[in-house]
Design an enzyme around this catalytic site. Structure first.
Site, PDB file in Angstrom:
ATOM      1  CG  HIS B 261      -1.856   1.138   1.329  1.00 27.83           C
ATOM      2  ND1 HIS B 261      -3.160   1.077   0.904  1.00 27.83           N
ATOM      3  CD2 HIS B 261      -1.686   2.395   1.801  1.00 27.83           C
ATOM      4  CE1 HIS B 261      -3.761   2.254   1.101  1.00 27.83           C
ATOM      5  NE2 HIS B 261      -2.867   3.074   1.649  1.00 27.83           N
ATOM      6  CD  GLU B 262       1.434   3.535   3.692  1.00 28.67           C
ATOM      7  OE1 GLU B 262       1.594   4.603   3.084  1.00 28.67           O
ATOM      8  OE2 GLU B 262       0.398   3.263   4.344  1.00 28.67           O
ATOM      9  CG  HIS B 265       0.141   6.209  -0.699  1.00 28.35           C
ATOM     10  ND1 HIS B 265      -0.851   6.945  -1.298  1.00 28.35           N
ATOM     11  CD2 HIS B 265      -0.448   5.559   0.342  1.00 28.35           C
ATOM     12  CE1 HIS B 265      -2.005   6.754  -0.640  1.00 28.35           C
ATOM     13  NE2 HIS B 265      -1.784   5.911   0.345  1.00 28.35           N
ATOM     14  CD  GLU B 291      -5.969   5.453   0.214  1.00 33.68           C
ATOM     15  OE1 GLU B 291      -5.128   6.347   0.432  1.00 33.68           O
ATOM     16  OE2 GLU B 291      -6.045   4.427   0.914  1.00 33.68           O
TER      17      GLU B 291
END
Lengths: 499, 499
Positions: B261-262, B265, B291
């Site tokens: 997830h990170e 980003h 997101e």
């Protein structure tokens, strides 16, 4: 008056906060920075430095400080000191045009970068033009700042307020003579000293160093210990004083003593009174006094026989095989081995100050213009031959070994030797005040030492100059005598009978 | 004109540098801060935030931006976008008086602190007055900013430029209906899914996550992966984009998916073109698009069956016993387990958006004043019952579970659900463009995906708004349809036959 003090302190706090943000940028640069992030970090550092300089030298603040200085006599003791020292720093800062400060900052960054690359390649020609530029800037800085006797004083004063080469140099040259005299005998006597020869995992060294730092009073709730190429201490806030060390897998003693050194610096900053946050009353007297604190714990305490007895006991828990293979006295010998060497940061207590004297002599000549930068390597090597009896085989381990000059810190080196002198004078006073000093150290209890340093040094902030402070502590003027007595006693009177 | 663009870009770079320094302060706060250093860090953060706000809204810069906006039509495409977006942000910022911004920042810090303490104690009464203050401030902020239909829009627009609740809400409510319909069947079908049950040393998880992040394109020379309580990504410079994760010794999958997830980003921020550094052309469109990137890698790619096959092979190196005990399909089932739960950040892909819908409904009412803060827990619990069929037993795992509201982020939540919708629409376009997509993912080769995202999203900066961008990519307006199709296909058409 009160309505001048309020904005005065508000601005000091703001400047302190700005400075501590720069310190975080610097800390993170050494500890965490991704490989390709260097340019961005330089921009961040330059911006913060420009912001701080602009705010500090802002005409409105300058006028405020000047006004307060006019009525110094009417102020309370603490306010008076804060105004006096701020005025002194401001008087320096406003003599330097913003463009000059920016040029110097840029030249320092470039010099550092070029030096970092060139040192490993022994490439003097690469650093020569950068160093030439930095020396030229230093000479211009001295002219801008002004001086009475010697341009060197203008620079030296930035690190050691009030320091003058005509006072320091004779004293350090006398010290050099005494040290040179001791050196051959001691070198012979330590010739057979063993070195660490095991494998010391970094993770265990970390725990060991954390234990040792805590044991002398470092508070891990107000700081942390990390690993960097070059160990350092930095102040990121009154309750955020961080230290670093460097680990060698085959030598645990290196990280132990660099940790004790940086912890000494940190204990000083942790010892400022919180109500003086961000003001001269909550700041270090000088780099010389700062270095007295680091070398106090590293050498005067840390390399004492009593501490080695404690350290040996501590080893039994962290490196039991090492503890079994050594006696406390052999450990003492290992951490005190006297031997002339090329590298300052590896030097023992006897030869260390000789490295400093060489640098002081050279930088004073560079600043005076009596030594050309291009002739520096030869002059360096000749002085090493004279003072230490060894000649560097190359510039990497000669004139290029230290970052200071290449990052624009000229006039800084003597503060290291001053730290030795201040420290030894403090130790004499402390030994008188605490007759059970070494018995406690032997038990690993250093709390009384820290308490004494807090009262006599840390909590006073910039109340006194270095020489005033040491006069107050010892009843004597700053001199090399106590340090020579200390070495004499350590190495000639009570050297343990070992191997 | 040129002589207006030069100072315009200089100031944007300066503001970017100031912002990146704040980001370092924030990163270090989460990763390194000593226990007692919190107050000092807050002062540093407040000072930097005030400096940034003052420089951004400085009348001279504002006049420059207004002037450039007047002649937008004459500018090059990039300059035009940079001026347009800067003007938009500035128009927002200058509607907020400095004292209001400071009050809000302070209330957010206090709210965060109180919430951090109170959540563990389930102490709603402690946070209630702080949240009341923050909601009052949010309502005042909406009034200061102005709005056409609904005060919520004024806040939402700060996270999702151009976002309007009358457009988003019907779309998310339709989505909610579809999700609620799927939920019971899928919950039943996943009931027997196993969980990780071994011991997974943090050090191995670290290496595993570093491998997985690199494998999808994260560049460790331009960033780093650390451990924090709450995982996050932050931009400290164009080549210093850092991510964090959180390790649980008994569950390696949690850190794997938070890392993906990170990393998603981070890949977005690493994908901005360097020549657009610090300008809107080198910035994210919106939090919704941001997101979409994190959830793209975490879910659309990371929880696909093809990726699970790759992940299973990777496990054989890092956790061989785990790999032996699982098939790729069981692994797929583990990382996709559908089950209504109380906690948003632990939710599966089906129930996740329901958590968001609940929050959106509540915060819109809070901002409109139709729901009193004191009635929030009951309203929260009722909506959980309605949408997820479960009722929180306490506020800790109910209305107090997320930091957002308590730190003043009101109007933020819908961007999470928008990320799901944007992402699914991107995936449909990507699947069309790259028929061999899943074969490559199965081999662990995601380079073509990243290239596509670079071209179609990252490198465009703020050229388009979120809805414009997705229209350009998919040929359709933003809607929930692709996401519902994606879930349908994933769970009802091709669900692997396991257990």
């Amino acid at each position: 008056m009160q309505n001048k003090l309020t904005p005065f302190y508000q601005k000091l706090h703001r400047l302190y906060t700005l400075g501590s943000i720069s310190s975080l940028l610097g800390w993170d640069q050494q500890v965490n920075l991704p490989k390709l992030a260097g340019d961005g970090r330089s921009e961040q550092l330059e911006l913060m430095s420009a912001l701080s300089h602009a705010e500090f030298t802002h005409p409105e603040f300058a006028a405020l400080v000047d006004d307060l200085a006019q009525i110094q006599e009417t102020l309370s003791a603490n306010d008076r000191i804060n105004v006096r020292e701020t005025k002194r720093q401001l008087d320096r800062a406003r003599k330097l045009p913003t463009e000059f400060v920016a040029e110097q900052a840029k030249a320092s960054t470039i010099g550092y970068q070029v030096w970092s690359e060139a040192r490993g390649k022994n490439d003097w020609q690469a650093v020569l033009p950068k160093l030439q530029h930095l020396v030229d800037l230093a000479r211009r800085e001295a002219d801008l700042l002004g001086y009475e006797d010697h341009p060197y004083d203008a620079l030296f004063d930035g690190y050691e307020p009030g320091g003058r080469i005509k006072e320091i140099q004779p004293l350090l040259l006398r010290l050099g003579e005494a040290l040179s005299k001791m050196l051959p005998t001691l070198t012979a006597r330590f010739a057979d000293t063993p070195s660490p020869s095991g494998d010391y995992p970094e993770e265990v060294q970390q725990r060991f160093n954390s234990f040792l730092a805590s044991k002398i009073g470092y508070d891990f709730e107000r700081g942390r210990l990390d690993s960097t190429h070059h160990p350092f201490m930095t102040n990121l806030g009154v309750s955020d004083i961080r230290i670093t060390t460097h680990y060698y897998r085959n030598d645990y003693l290196s990280s132990v003593y660099s940790t004790l050194h940086e912890t000494g610096h940190a204990l000083y900053e942790l010892g400022f009174l919180p109500q003086h946050k961000g003001t001269p009353m909550g700041s270090a007297v000088s780099l010389g006094i700062h270095e007295s604190q680091s070398r106090f714990w590293e050498n005067l305490i840390g390399r004492s026989h009593a501490y080695c007895e404690f350290l040996h006991r501590a080893l039994t828990e962290y490196f039991p095989a090492e503890a079994r293979s050594l006696s406390p006295s052999v450990l003492w010998k290992m951490v005190n081995k006297v031997q002339p060497s090329l590298i300052r940061i590896e030097a023992d207590e006897v030869s260390y100050s000789l490295h400093i004297i060489i640098r002081m002599l050279l930088e004073a000549q560079l600043v005076a213009g009596s030594l050309a930068v291009k002739d520096l390597p030869e002059a360096w090597n000749a002085l090493y031959e004279k003072y230490l009896g060894i000649r560097p085989p190359d510039n990497r381990d000669g004139v290029m070994q230290d970052v200071h000059w290449y990052s624009g810190s000229i006039g800084y080196f003597p503060t290291y030797a001053l730290g030795n002198l201040y420290g030894a004078m403090m130790l004499e006073a402390l030994e008188q005040a605490q007759p059970d000093l070494w018995d406690r150290v032997r038990q690993g209890d250093c709390s009384n030492i820290l308490r004494w340093l807090r009262t006599n040094v840390h909590e006073l902030g910039m109340t006194f100059s270095g020489p005033q402070l040491i006069q107050r502590i010892s009843g004597r003027s700053l001199s090399e005598e106590a340090f020579v007595r200390y070495l004499d006693k350590k190495f000639f009177a009570v050297m343990p009978q070992t191997a």
